[in-house]
Design an enzyme around this catalytic site. Sequence first.
Site: not given
Length: 529
Positions: A261, A256, A151, A283, A280, A232
């Site tokens: 993390e 990102d 996607r 989104a 990150h 990722r």
Amino acid sequence: MLKVLVSDPISDLGLQQLTEAADVAVDKKTGLSEDELVAVIGEYDALLVRSQTRVTERVLEAGTRLKVVGRAGVGVDNIDLDAATKRGIIVINAPDGNTITTCEHTFAMMMALARHIPQAYRKTVEGVWDRKSFLGVELRNKVLGVLGMGRIGSEVAKRAKAFGMDVIGYDPFLSEDRAEKMGVRLGSVEDIIRQADFITVHTPLTNETHHMIAKPQFEIMKRGMRIVNCARGGIIDEMALKEAIDEGIVAGAAFDVFEEEPPSPDHPFLSHPKIIVTPHLGASTIEAQENVAIDVSEQVLHILRGEAFKNAVNMPPIPPATLAKLEPYFALGTKLGSFLAQLTEGAVNEVQVSYSGELSDVDTTPLTRHILTGVLAHHLGKEQVNIVSAFHLAKMRGVEVVVQKSTATKGFTNLISVTLKTREGQRSAAGTLLNGYGARIVQIDPYPVDIPPEGHLLLISHTDKPGIIGRVGTLLGVNDVNIATMQVGRKVVGGSAIMVLTIDKPAPKAVLQELSKLQDLTNAKEITL
């Protein structure tokens, strides 16, 4: 009246479909402890969460009216899926809500990388007017390599075309026809590594994609290329990337995500002048957070009203009689799918499943889901693929699923045969359960074998000649690779044959390369089940 509990902060706009429904009452009670949630959950038909609420077995057991748990986001690590499935509670998520926002963040990072925007901003606000140090490059006419055409990768490719970029796409399920329709050149990972001016990765993190771009790949890259990772951490070898930048192979990178993390304060990316980092944020937009809430609210409403729904991540209960016949074969089906996915070269366009014997008398759809999950999860990752999403993901990737049944036993009480078809050809395997011995792979392509589908396997294609087994055994022994079992399959004396070895530990890549060079040996492939 249907009752929905929202136990994590979710925007009112995201919940609007539920709050405006005449047959639904919505209560927002955030910050509940497990004890507090257990005390009230029995009143509700649905539970909506994000990442804060832990939906434990104890919570689900107390939710005697619960029909659905909705996660406003992708991950469902905070929900006990097994406990939900046992109780017939459907768990859904919102996998599409962050597609555009992650795509746009990728493009923002790519443009910032091309024009040195963060570095120029920092120097300017410090009072230094420096126009000479930040000579950038245009995106137009540059080659963009997109590793992962799902996607997000597909949306990135679409926007890159609008910027006048020449896009090469790679995906284990991307066919030439689909690539052509998207205006993308279909390429291999190596094609992208060698040709791209920019590379962006959009694959899940799996054993296969871990460090898929590392020192060997940097050594053959076009000098001055740039690389972006908003997918990722771990897909790109971070230390190898730093070395490639320092050596002048890579002009810059934008990340990102990190392998760990948050990254440690001394991580070299945080102070490197040619690397852009964000925490990150892929989104993290208002629209994305609202979209996932809207998506999950819509599906919760469908489930509560008994309507068709999507994005379930667990399997509703199977009738007991059907489950009793199929459940012993679930693990075998997943292993057969994974075995062939690791064996097959090229983009899979068809999965053909054939059931022979007693299995032909029952609804084998749940078993087919397990087989398809094994096929897809090898490339897409276990986080994205499960027995509910498998058919939907196959359809999205243009993979046709064909199921055939026959009452003929073919020498076994039940036999499951799976074939993966690509433009280059097809590979097949068959398996069964043997009384007293458990699951067995009994055929690979035309060759009869008898192999337990587990552990580390070496599949070697060779010519049926004396001495080949000895040469293989000697080479493995010299390299401290211990052989546990060996199977040889052939159709005719002196023709083509296969050798399947079970080994105690993974074989080093150098050993596989040495094997491939042996006389009369055509291919050596390692498979992990």
